[in-house]
Design a protein around this motif. Structure first.
Motif, PDB file in Angstrom:
ATOM      1  N   LEU A 260       0.518  -1.197  -0.318  1.00  0.00           N
ATOM      2  CA  LEU A 260       0.267  -0.325   0.630  1.00  0.00           C
ATOM      3  C   LEU A 260       1.341   1.546   0.040  1.00  0.00           C
ATOM      4  O   LEU A 260       0.643   2.013  -0.876  1.00  0.00           O
ATOM      5  CB  LEU A 260      -0.919  -0.200   0.889  1.00  0.00           C
ATOM      6  CG  LEU A 260      -1.995   1.143   1.169  1.00  0.00           C
ATOM      7  CD1 LEU A 260      -2.645   0.951   0.195  1.00  0.00           C
ATOM      8  CD2 LEU A 260      -2.682   1.195   2.818  1.00  0.00           C
ATOM      9  N   ASN A 261       2.401   0.819   0.917  1.00  0.00           N
ATOM     10  CA  ASN A 261       2.810   2.134   0.669  1.00  0.00           C
ATOM     11  C   ASN A 261       3.269   2.297  -0.132  1.00  0.00           C
ATOM     12  O   ASN A 261       3.279   3.515  -1.343  1.00  0.00           O
ATOM     13  CB  ASN A 261       3.612   2.391   1.669  1.00  0.00           C
ATOM     14  CG  ASN A 261       3.877   2.770   3.160  1.00  0.00           C
ATOM     15  OD1 ASN A 261       2.811   2.283   3.572  1.00  0.00           O
ATOM     16  ND2 ASN A 261       4.691   1.650   3.889  1.00  0.00           N
ATOM     17  N   TYR A 262       3.372   1.447  -0.781  1.00  0.00           N
ATOM     18  CA  TYR A 262       4.232   1.710  -2.828  1.00  0.00           C
ATOM     19  C   TYR A 262       3.780   2.426  -3.463  1.00  0.00           C
ATOM     20  O   TYR A 262       3.861   2.734  -4.268  1.00  0.00           O
ATOM     21  CB  TYR A 262       4.389   0.560  -3.157  1.00  0.00           C
ATOM     22  CG  TYR A 262       6.191  -0.217  -4.080  1.00  0.00           C
ATOM     23  CD1 TYR A 262       6.797   0.590  -4.645  1.00  0.00           C
ATOM     24  CD2 TYR A 262       4.454   0.284  -5.824  1.00  0.00           C
ATOM     25  CE1 TYR A 262       7.427   0.810  -5.843  1.00  0.00           C
ATOM     26  CE2 TYR A 262       5.659   0.042  -6.945  1.00  0.00           C
ATOM     27  CZ  TYR A 262       6.644   0.801  -7.190  1.00  0.00           C
ATOM     28  OH  TYR A 262       7.437   0.389  -8.085  1.00  0.00           O
ATOM     29  N   LEU A 263       1.806   1.413  -3.318  1.00  0.00           N
ATOM     30  CA  LEU A 263       1.399   2.357  -4.593  1.00  0.00           C
ATOM     31  C   LEU A 263       0.517   3.229  -4.031  1.00  0.00           C
ATOM     32  O   LEU A 263       1.271   4.762  -4.705  1.00  0.00           O
ATOM     33  CB  LEU A 263      -0.305   1.287  -4.324  1.00  0.00           C
ATOM     34  CG  LEU A 263      -1.354   1.440  -5.078  1.00  0.00           C
ATOM     35  CD1 LEU A 263      -1.452   1.069  -6.317  1.00  0.00           C
ATOM     36  CD2 LEU A 263      -3.179   1.337  -4.348  1.00  0.00           C
ATOM     37  N   CYS A 264       1.014   3.941  -2.750  1.00  0.00           N
ATOM     38  CA  CYS A 264       0.410   5.419  -2.852  1.00  0.00           C
ATOM     39  C   CYS A 264       2.099   6.518  -3.139  1.00  0.00           C
ATOM     40  O   CYS A 264       0.937   7.142  -3.387  1.00  0.00           O
ATOM     41  CB  CYS A 264       0.433   5.528  -1.044  1.00  0.00           C
ATOM     42  SG  CYS A 264      -1.367   4.602  -0.322  1.00  0.00           S
ATOM     43  N   THR A 265       3.012   6.015  -2.710  1.00  0.00           N
ATOM     44  CA  THR A 265       3.681   7.160  -2.924  1.00  0.00           C
ATOM     45  C   THR A 265       4.198   6.931  -4.778  1.00  0.00           C
ATOM     46  O   THR A 265       4.747   7.676  -4.900  1.00  0.00           O
ATOM     47  CB  THR A 265       5.572   6.022  -2.567  1.00  0.00           C
ATOM     48  OG1 THR A 265       5.210   5.984  -1.365  1.00  0.00           O
ATOM     49  CG2 THR A 265       6.559   6.965  -2.827  1.00  0.00           C
ATOM     50  N   TYR A 266       4.188   5.355  -5.053  1.00  0.00           N
ATOM     51  CA  TYR A 266       4.148   6.093  -6.732  1.00  0.00           C
ATOM     52  C   TYR A 266       2.870   6.753  -7.089  1.00  0.00           C
ATOM     53  O   TYR A 266       3.677   7.567  -8.042  1.00  0.00           O
ATOM     54  CB  TYR A 266       3.365   4.612  -7.646  1.00  0.00           C
ATOM     55  CG  TYR A 266       3.078   4.267  -8.549  1.00  0.00           C
ATOM     56  CD1 TYR A 266       4.696   4.648 -10.010  1.00  0.00           C
ATOM     57  CD2 TYR A 266       2.155   4.912  -9.700  1.00  0.00           C
ATOM     58  CE1 TYR A 266       4.630   4.712 -11.117  1.00  0.00           C
ATOM     59  CE2 TYR A 266       1.939   5.139 -10.755  1.00  0.00           C
ATOM     60  CZ  TYR A 266       3.372   4.251 -11.971  1.00  0.00           C
ATOM     61  OH  TYR A 266       3.047   5.394 -13.159  1.00  0.00           O
ATOM     62  N   LEU A 267       1.673   6.697  -7.321  1.00  0.00           N
ATOM     63  CA  LEU A 267       0.334   7.645  -6.774  1.00  0.00           C
ATOM     64  C   LEU A 267       1.030   8.835  -6.935  1.00  0.00           C
ATOM     65  O   LEU A 267       0.887  10.415  -7.822  1.00  0.00           O
ATOM     66  CB  LEU A 267      -0.604   7.707  -6.051  1.00  0.00           C
ATOM     67  CG  LEU A 267      -1.323   6.265  -7.204  1.00  0.00           C
ATOM     68  CD1 LEU A 267      -2.032   5.508  -6.664  1.00  0.00           C
ATOM     69  CD2 LEU A 267      -1.203   5.963  -8.290  1.00  0.00           C
TER      70      LEU A 267
END
Lengths: 404, 404
Positions: A260-267
């Motif tokens: 989830l961190n990765y996804l949010c950071t990417y976005l």
């Protein structure tokens, strides 16, 4: 080693999610302006909302509905924020929720609403009504991209990502979409982000996971230091991956949080990359601070300095503006200990020693699109990173010529 | 009724003051870059200094010298801030003070020093030495204008004013010069201002008067929210008007403060009018606040919003951006009570009632150079005003193309 992998698609990649993005006619451009995200079953929901005291009615209503802990649909319109529109605006927001709930056979409090666009204008409710009808009939397991496009305002491209993780022996997927691109400042989700996942997790842990991820991603970005009245990040988790429901902070929980961190950071980073008029993506790291708060405060002061941002636009490694921002940020400092690097090149060493470089070297330094600014306070051991973009002619053009 | 009148000239209008502005060659442009202000007799001195923690050595030394309460000369160089230059920079500052003191037969602690320009470069001391010599021999009772020109950096014109008041049966004069024009943000004298007066006043009251005036003027302006490492406002009062020395807060003291406020406000507003790339002068008033602090906090949040500033540049009365800034500023609010006017035209009434105006009316609204934004919180009875300018292409050009 990462415990997740990127897969194709966005919010309709996880099992049991449908989405759509349609043209209602609110946007003068004729572009898509109504997005709908739907879970086939009642999902756990969590949200993070703007702290702006002039929050729009969509924020107020969605906050309330997210408190319940479960929801099944997210409806979004772009082109009009329906903010500062008083009781009529509030009733319009309720009507949007009501129409979605009725069409999809849900309770009103199972619908999350979000609006983005101009402030202080009433919604053209006839158009919205038709738009919602179209969005409901267009729902599809292939509709993620359309939804990503329909939430855009001044964004120049749609932002989406999907990830896959293994939880026990089950494949769990996460998908997300987001939009920027002005009025972006942290201390809350100052933009829109919508995340879907088929993980089975209880409501409390979903809320904690989202909060953690948003703090490490959307709250670390700034385009212009302005905070919107409307922004939110919301997540639906429908359990269709059929993993054993996560009810404690075990290994599986942290695996999910990592993804989830990765996804949010990417976005979040995509939002900065597509910041209004951005020509550079700037990572600012403040190291050696006494606390996380002071590191972040210093990093954000640098990130929000128009003088720093225009210097980076002009490709000038003007560290003097960086140190002036640091000095003005109000955190504990010892000037003689500060070191500044840009793209790993030391410009200021301890004891205010200015490191000289050839003008050729200096002019090459900021040619790349990705810039890294590193300030070491050399006082403690805490570091924080924020992301921002430069300030260009185009920013002024977009915001000076976007007329109400 | 005002108790003062404007007269011709600037810092050499008061009795017993000489000044000069010369070319030392530090500025690549070949423009004047060394200014000297001299009182024929030892004067009372007061100063207000940047709160930036990375303050330059000139600030540190001048702060110390102003504490003593008396001084006779102010030496200023432009083109190089001599900030973040470590011990060598500190020694260079001391050398400048020493040379001025020796040439004018003063003690070192009777000299105030100020530097402005690029950060992190060593001063070319040979040029400075020749410059100071020239400045000393050029001192003249007609030199005020030259000094005003010599302190400029990106300013497009010199800023000066002189006033006359009657104190008892004596004519008392005040003169001032100032420079901007980027890195201008309140919470201290974030620019340079030098004031001379022939009034007789004791040191303590001079300090109080300056502090009061700076808080109402230089601390109410903002161009880009950036605070410099070098800025200061300093005043010399030499008593040559021969009024009975002011030693208490009587009518004469307040007469002086009134004139000093006017002088500082004029110079501060000139700095904003000549802000980097400014095309508009914007007065922002927040009324109906519960405290002076909250009114000013809200006003500055609006003044520093890039979105508000670009909207004003684009001549768009986009009050939505104003209310978003107010909502994000962190002061107590009741959205339903807020009213917003631009140039006396009501745009948002209580209960979030949006007042509609024809697009012709709206497009005319911001055509003028002087813009007034009024936000009434309708909570209390306190109001504060700040002044700022718009954010234009030119700001980006000046700051993106000013290379180190």
């Amino acid at each position: 080693m990462k415990n997740f992998k990127e897969i194709k698609g966005g919010i309709t990649a996880p099992k049991g999610f449908l989405a759509s993005g349609v043209v209602s006619g609110i946007k003068k451009s004729g572009n898509k302006d109504v997005a709908l995200i739907y879970s086939e079953n009642l999902a756990q929901v969590a949200g993070v909302f703007t702290t702006n005291q002039c929050a729009a009615s969509s924020v107020i209503l969605s906050k309330e509905n997210c408190k319940g802990g479960s929801a099944q649909a997210i409806i979004v319109n772009s082109g009009n924020a329906n903010a500062c529109t008083g009781d009529r605006g509030y009733q319009d927001s309720k009507a949007m929720i009501g129409q979605v709930a009725e069409s999809l056979d849900l309770e009103d409090n199972q619908v999350v609403l979000s609006s983005t666009g101009i402030i202080g204008e009433f919604l053209e409710m006839e158009k919205i009504k038709v738009g919602i009808d179209k969005a409901v009939t267009s729902l599809s397991s292939q509709g993620g991209r359309d939804a990503a496009e329909a939430i855009m305002t001044t964004d120049t491209y749609a932002k989406e990502l999907a990830l896959e993780i293994m939880i026990g022996n089950k494949v769990v997927k996460l998908g997300g979409i987001a939009k920027g691109s002005g009025m972006i400042e942290p201390n809350m989700a100052t933009m829109l982000g919508f995340i879907t996942t088929d993980i089975a997790i209880n409501s409390q842990l979903l809320k904690e996971a989202l909060k953690t991820a948003v703090n490490k991603s959307f709250n670390k970005i700034t385009v212009d230091g302005d905070q919107s009245t409307n922004d939110m990040v919301s997540i639906l988790a429908n359990g269709q991956a059929e993993n054993n429901q996560i009810t404690e902070k075990n290994e599986q929980y942290y695996k999910f949080v990592e993804a989830l961190n990765y996804l949010c950071t990417y976005l979040a980073q995509q939002i900065v990359r597509d910041g209004e008029g951005a020509t550079k993506f700037v990572e600012i790291e403040v190291k050696g601070a006494l606390s996380s708060e002071s590191a972040e405060k210093a990093a954000k002061k640098i990130a929000n300095s128009n003088l720093v941002k225009t210097a980076i636009f002009g490709e000038d490694p003007n560290w003097g503006r960086i140190i002036a921002a640091v000095g003005a940020c109000g955190v504990e400092l010892d000037l003689s200990k500060i070191e500044i690097k840009i793209n790993d090149l030391l410009l200021l060493a301890k004891n205010q020693e200015v490191i000289k470089h050839s003008s050729e070297e200096k002019s090459k330094l900021l040619k790349e699109k990705d810039i890294k600014v590193e300030v070491d306070l050399n006082l403690g051991s805490v570091s924080e990173v924020v992301w921002t973009c430069d300030l260009s002619y185009k920013y002024v053009e977009i915001n000076g010529e976007y007329h109400t």
